[in-house]
Design a protein around this motif. Structure first.
Motif, PDB file in Angstrom:
ATOM      1  N   ARG A 368       0.793  -0.944   0.491  1.00  0.00           N
ATOM      2  CA  ARG A 368       0.568  -0.101  -0.376  1.00  0.00           C
ATOM      3  C   ARG A 368       1.234   1.136  -0.135  1.00  0.00           C
ATOM      4  NH1 ARG A 368      -5.007  -1.464   4.090  1.00  0.00           N
ATOM      5  NH2 ARG A 368      -5.813  -2.453   3.035  1.00  0.00           N
ATOM      6  N   ALA A 369       1.937   1.390   0.276  1.00  0.00           N
ATOM      7  CA  ALA A 369       3.152   2.496   1.058  1.00  0.00           C
ATOM      8  C   ALA A 369       3.560   2.021  -0.536  1.00  0.00           C
ATOM      9  CB  ALA A 369       3.947   2.202   2.342  1.00  0.00           C
ATOM     10  N   TYR A 370       4.191   1.819  -1.325  1.00  0.00           N
ATOM     11  CA  TYR A 370       4.872   1.578  -2.549  1.00  0.00           C
ATOM     12  C   TYR A 370       3.387   2.171  -3.677  1.00  0.00           C
ATOM     13  CZ  TYR A 370       6.024   0.940  -6.846  1.00  0.00           C
ATOM     14  OH  TYR A 370       7.137   1.028  -8.273  1.00  0.00           O
ATOM     15  N   ARG A 371       1.870   2.171  -3.617  1.00  0.00           N
ATOM     16  CA  ARG A 371       1.597   2.356  -4.720  1.00  0.00           C
ATOM     17  C   ARG A 371       0.651   3.398  -4.364  1.00  0.00           C
ATOM     18  NH1 ARG A 371      -2.682   0.403  -7.560  1.00  0.00           N
ATOM     19  NH2 ARG A 371      -4.314   1.265  -8.182  1.00  0.00           N
ATOM     20  N   ASP A 372       1.196   4.182  -2.466  1.00  0.00           N
ATOM     21  CA  ASP A 372       1.175   5.631  -2.588  1.00  0.00           C
ATOM     22  C   ASP A 372       2.341   6.498  -3.526  1.00  0.00           C
ATOM     23  OD1 ASP A 372      -1.457   5.463  -1.512  1.00  0.00           O
ATOM     24  OD2 ASP A 372      -0.486   5.471   0.340  1.00  0.00           O
ATOM     25  N   TYR A 373       3.277   5.595  -3.140  1.00  0.00           N
ATOM     26  CA  TYR A 373       4.437   6.519  -3.581  1.00  0.00           C
ATOM     27  C   TYR A 373       4.309   6.413  -5.114  1.00  0.00           C
ATOM     28  CZ  TYR A 373       9.362   6.136  -5.338  1.00  0.00           C
ATOM     29  OH  TYR A 373      10.619   6.824  -5.712  1.00  0.00           O
ATOM     30  N   ARG A 374       4.427   5.600  -6.182  1.00  0.00           N
ATOM     31  CA  ARG A 374       4.674   5.899  -7.174  1.00  0.00           C
ATOM     32  C   ARG A 374       3.185   6.290  -7.626  1.00  0.00           C
ATOM     33  NH1 ARG A 374       1.653   1.944 -11.075  1.00  0.00           N
ATOM     34  NH2 ARG A 374       3.603   1.845 -12.651  1.00  0.00           N
ATOM     35  N   HIS A 375       1.940   6.193  -7.109  1.00  0.00           N
ATOM     36  CA  HIS A 375       1.020   7.893  -7.130  1.00  0.00           C
ATOM     37  C   HIS A 375       1.910   9.056  -7.538  1.00  0.00           C
ATOM     38  CE1 HIS A 375      -3.553   8.699  -6.450  1.00  0.00           C
ATOM     39  NE2 HIS A 375      -2.836   9.607  -7.363  1.00  0.00           N
ATOM     40  N   TYR A 376       2.021   8.975  -6.542  1.00  0.00           N
ATOM     41  CA  TYR A 376       2.693  10.273  -6.386  1.00  0.00           C
ATOM     42  C   TYR A 376       4.011  10.828  -7.200  1.00  0.00           C
ATOM     43  CZ  TYR A 376       5.851  14.300  -3.867  1.00  0.00           C
ATOM     44  OH  TYR A 376       6.131  15.372  -3.393  1.00  0.00           O
ATOM     45  N   LEU A 377       4.485   9.674  -7.813  1.00  0.00           N
ATOM     46  CA  LEU A 377       5.388   9.720  -8.597  1.00  0.00           C
ATOM     47  C   LEU A 377       4.674  10.271 -10.307  1.00  0.00           C
ATOM     48  CD1 LEU A 377       8.121   9.498  -6.835  1.00  0.00           C
ATOM     49  CD2 LEU A 377       8.557   7.455  -9.109  1.00  0.00           C
ATOM     50  N   LEU A 378       3.525   9.655 -10.348  1.00  0.00           N
ATOM     51  CA  LEU A 378       2.999   9.838 -11.652  1.00  0.00           C
ATOM     52  C   LEU A 378       2.537  11.376 -11.204  1.00  0.00           C
ATOM     53  CD1 LEU A 378       1.377   5.851 -12.277  1.00  0.00           C
ATOM     54  CD2 LEU A 378       3.561   6.793 -13.210  1.00  0.00           C
ATOM     55  N   GLU A 379       2.098  11.394 -10.396  1.00  0.00           N
ATOM     56  CA  GLU A 379       1.484  13.137 -10.660  1.00  0.00           C
ATOM     57  C   GLU A 379       2.337  13.975 -10.482  1.00  0.00           C
ATOM     58  OE1 GLU A 379      -1.866  13.894 -10.019  1.00  0.00           O
ATOM     59  OE2 GLU A 379      -3.084  12.583  -9.655  1.00  0.00           O
ATOM     60  N   THR A 380       3.861  14.247 -10.444  1.00  0.00           N
ATOM     61  CA  THR A 380       5.045  14.586 -10.658  1.00  0.00           C
ATOM     62  C   THR A 380       5.810  14.773 -11.368  1.00  0.00           C
ATOM     63  OG1 THR A 380       5.347  14.204  -8.330  1.00  0.00           O
ATOM     64  CG2 THR A 380       4.356  15.196  -8.065  1.00  0.00           C
ATOM     65  N   SER A 381       6.966  13.919 -10.856  1.00  0.00           N
ATOM     66  CA  SER A 381       7.932  14.193 -12.117  1.00  0.00           C
ATOM     67  C   SER A 381       7.920  13.462 -12.882  1.00  0.00           C
ATOM     68  CB  SER A 381       9.431  13.725 -11.345  1.00  0.00           C
ATOM     69  OG  SER A 381       9.474  12.835 -10.488  1.00  0.00           O
ATOM     70  N   GLN A 382       6.951  11.938 -13.516  1.00  0.00           N
ATOM     71  CA  GLN A 382       7.348  10.943 -14.679  1.00  0.00           C
ATOM     72  C   GLN A 382       6.198  11.864 -15.687  1.00  0.00           C
ATOM     73  OE1 GLN A 382       9.799   8.545 -14.157  1.00  0.00           O
ATOM     74  NE2 GLN A 382       9.741   9.910 -12.835  1.00  0.00           N
ATOM     75  N   VAL A 383       6.635  11.618 -16.558  1.00  0.00           N
ATOM     76  CA  VAL A 383       6.009  11.973 -17.590  1.00  0.00           C
ATOM     77  C   VAL A 383       5.850  10.801 -19.040  1.00  0.00           C
ATOM     78  CG1 VAL A 383       5.725  14.459 -19.374  1.00  0.00           C
ATOM     79  CG2 VAL A 383       6.767  14.517 -17.298  1.00  0.00           C
ATOM     80  N   ALA A 384       5.018  11.321 -19.617  1.00  0.00           N
ATOM     81  CA  ALA A 384       4.304  10.261 -20.650  1.00  0.00           C
ATOM     82  C   ALA A 384       5.191  10.357 -21.795  1.00  0.00           C
ATOM     83  CB  ALA A 384       2.984   9.899 -20.596  1.00  0.00           C
ATOM     84  N   GLY A 385       5.921   9.508 -22.580  1.00  0.00           N
ATOM     85  CA  GLY A 385       6.778   9.626 -23.420  1.00  0.00           C
ATOM     86  C   GLY A 385       7.869   9.210 -23.205  1.00  0.00           C
ATOM     87  N   GLY A 386       9.023   9.410 -24.584  1.00  0.00           N
ATOM     88  CA  GLY A 386      10.412   8.661 -23.833  1.00  0.00           C
ATOM     89  C   GLY A 386      11.306   9.928 -25.405  1.00  0.00           C
ATOM     90  N   PHE A 387      12.263   9.664 -25.136  1.00  0.00           N
ATOM     91  CA  PHE A 387      13.340  10.104 -25.872  1.00  0.00           C
ATOM     92  C   PHE A 387      13.715   9.775 -26.923  1.00  0.00           C
ATOM     93  CE2 PHE A 387      14.748  10.933 -21.189  1.00  0.00           C
ATOM     94  CZ  PHE A 387      14.015  11.731 -20.839  1.00  0.00           C
ATOM     95  N   TYR A 388      13.538   8.291 -27.332  1.00  0.00           N
ATOM     96  CA  TYR A 388      14.117   7.909 -28.654  1.00  0.00           C
ATOM     97  C   TYR A 388      13.862   7.662 -29.749  1.00  0.00           C
ATOM     98  CZ  TYR A 388      17.755   8.036 -24.723  1.00  0.00           C
ATOM     99  OH  TYR A 388      18.558   8.257 -23.736  1.00  0.00           O
TER     100      TYR A 388
END
Length: 429
Positions: A368-388
């Motif tokens: 449950r703690a990890y799911r909240d952590y992952r949720h936080y990342l997806l709401e903040t610093s993780q951006v859909a897409g890629g460089f290459y």
């Protein structure tokens, strides 16, 4: 207030291999911002088509801070943009930019790769704000957020493009060496050696694929419980800067010794190489040597690259130095032992047991703690897409430019309620 780049002056340093930084410039210019790029070799030059905004640096590394300081003042730079913050050129630039009060935009490979990239301000990985942010603080910031989370991706989205752009970039660096004679790679190998390794890896893809299928078949139909070791590149910045090991052999030794002493005698150990492993470090040979030394040869396996999910789905636990891929283990509820500093190394879900005890009886994560952590990342610093890949760049640019123009970094924007709606990437295999 209207989101605009007016009044902003961006200076871009080294970026991911390929055309991403050039595409980013076009979007920033359309927003009203001014953009310049410093190039340190022929590869940087070729992938920046706008000659008017290109600034070549042909001096020595020790002269770079003084040159940069003069450039920041001359152009009135407000924002510094770079890919990774640990290579010597970038580390010096980040320190100088922070002293001058500039905004530092850092791109990195996704903490939740492969279908996301990381965008932060000030630093990434071991220098990220995530290192000092507790799960409790993340839960508090998420109080007003409600989002359906996509499943953990099972494969890297643009590995072949990554390898292609890397080989092409090093070819241009090698052939254009005479125009940037003082350039030195941030890794130990020469440009010629880097280029040769890229070409060798591309040429050996079919043979390596066959070797991988055979190894996976033996593990899949072996019927034994196993622990999975997620390997990294020895020259990777996270390994070099944020781990207690100076060489990969040190890590391999610790894990193999711990397995031989602590694991039940019917358990096996599987080492999975990084998809970009190129043979500069004899990882496979070292693993075989250590297995023989500790009497576990028949219980140790090596898998060269491939999909991580195939192996994780049946593993009993996972170990790594600080690979972002460790989070795929946490998403599956597997016990994880990380030996280096990582943004996900939270006491709620990452074990701190000695290797021997971890293999004997690994502690399970608080999912449950990890799911909240992952949720936080997806709401903040993780951006859909890629460089290459072209598709990845299109997805990324739809969101990240607005984030760069925002007055707040992604973490503060979530707390204040000003975070932009997050783009939900549809994964198509």
């Amino acid at each position: 207030m209207r989101l605009s780049g007016e009044g902003k002056r961006f200076l871009l340093l080294q970026g991911p291999h390929g055309p991403f930084f050039a595409r980013l410039r076009r979007m920033l210019v359309r927003s009203g911002a001014e953009v310049w790029r410093v190039g340190f070799n022929r590869g940087d030059h070729v992938f920046w088509p706008d000659r008017a905004s290109y600034i070549p640096y042909r001096g020595r590394l020790e002269d770079w801070p003084a040159t940069l300081e003069a450039l920041l003042a001359e152009k009135g730079i407000t924002d510094l943009v770079l890919y990774g913050d640990t290579r010597p050129i970038h580390a010096r630039a980040v320190a100088l930019a922070k002293d001058r009060g500039l905004t530092v935009h850092v791109f990195e490979e996704g903490y939740l790769r492969p279908y996301w990239i990381t965008y932060e301000r000030g630093g990434s990985n071991g220098h990220s704000r995530l290192m000092d942010t507790s799960v409790a603080a993340m839960r508090e910031a998420l109080a007003q957020a409600d989002m359906d989370l996509p499943d953990a991706p099972a494969r890297w989205g643009d590995m072949r493009q990554h390898m292609f752009w890397g080989a092409l970039y090093h070819w241009f660096v090698l052939t254009g060496f005479w125009t940037y004679r003082e350039f030195r790679p941030h890794r130990a190998l020469t440009v010629r050696q880097e280029f040769w390794l890229y070409c060798k890896r591309l040429a050996l893809l079919p043979a390596h694929a066959l070797e991988r299928r055979i190894a996976q078949w033996r593990i899949r139909f072996g019927g034994f419980p196993y622990h999975l070791v997620i390997l990294q590149l020895e020259h990777d910045a996270s390994f070099r800067e944020h781990s207690p090991f100076s060489t990969m052999t040190e890590f391999l030794t610790l894990v193999t010794e711990g397995f031989a002493r602590g694991a039940p005698p019917h358990h096996h150990l599987v080492f999975k190489a990084h998809p970009l492993e190129d043979g500069r470090v004899p990882v496979k040979q070292e693993i075989a040597r250590l297995a023989g030394q500790h009497g576990v040869t028949g219980r140790v396996h090596f898998v060269r690259g491939g999909k991580l999910a195939v192996l994780l789905n049946h593993a009993r636990s996972a170990l790594t130095v600080n690979s972002t891929a460790g989070q795929q283990a946490l998403w599956r509820g597997l016990p994880l032992r990380a030996f280096g500093r990582a943004v996900y190394s939270k006491p709620e879900f990452v074990s701190t047991q000695p290797a021997e005890r971890f293999f004997a009886q690994p502690s399970r994560p608080d999912t449950r703690a990890y799911r909240d952590y992952r949720h936080y990342l997806l709401e903040t610093s993780q951006v859909a897409g890629g460089f290459y890949s072209s598709r990845g760049r299109r997805e990324l640019l739809r969101q990240v430019v607005d984030m760069m123009l925002s007055a707040q970094d992604p973490y503060d924007a979530l707390v204040s309620g000003n975070a932009a709606p997050r783009q939900q990437l549809r994964v198509v295999n």
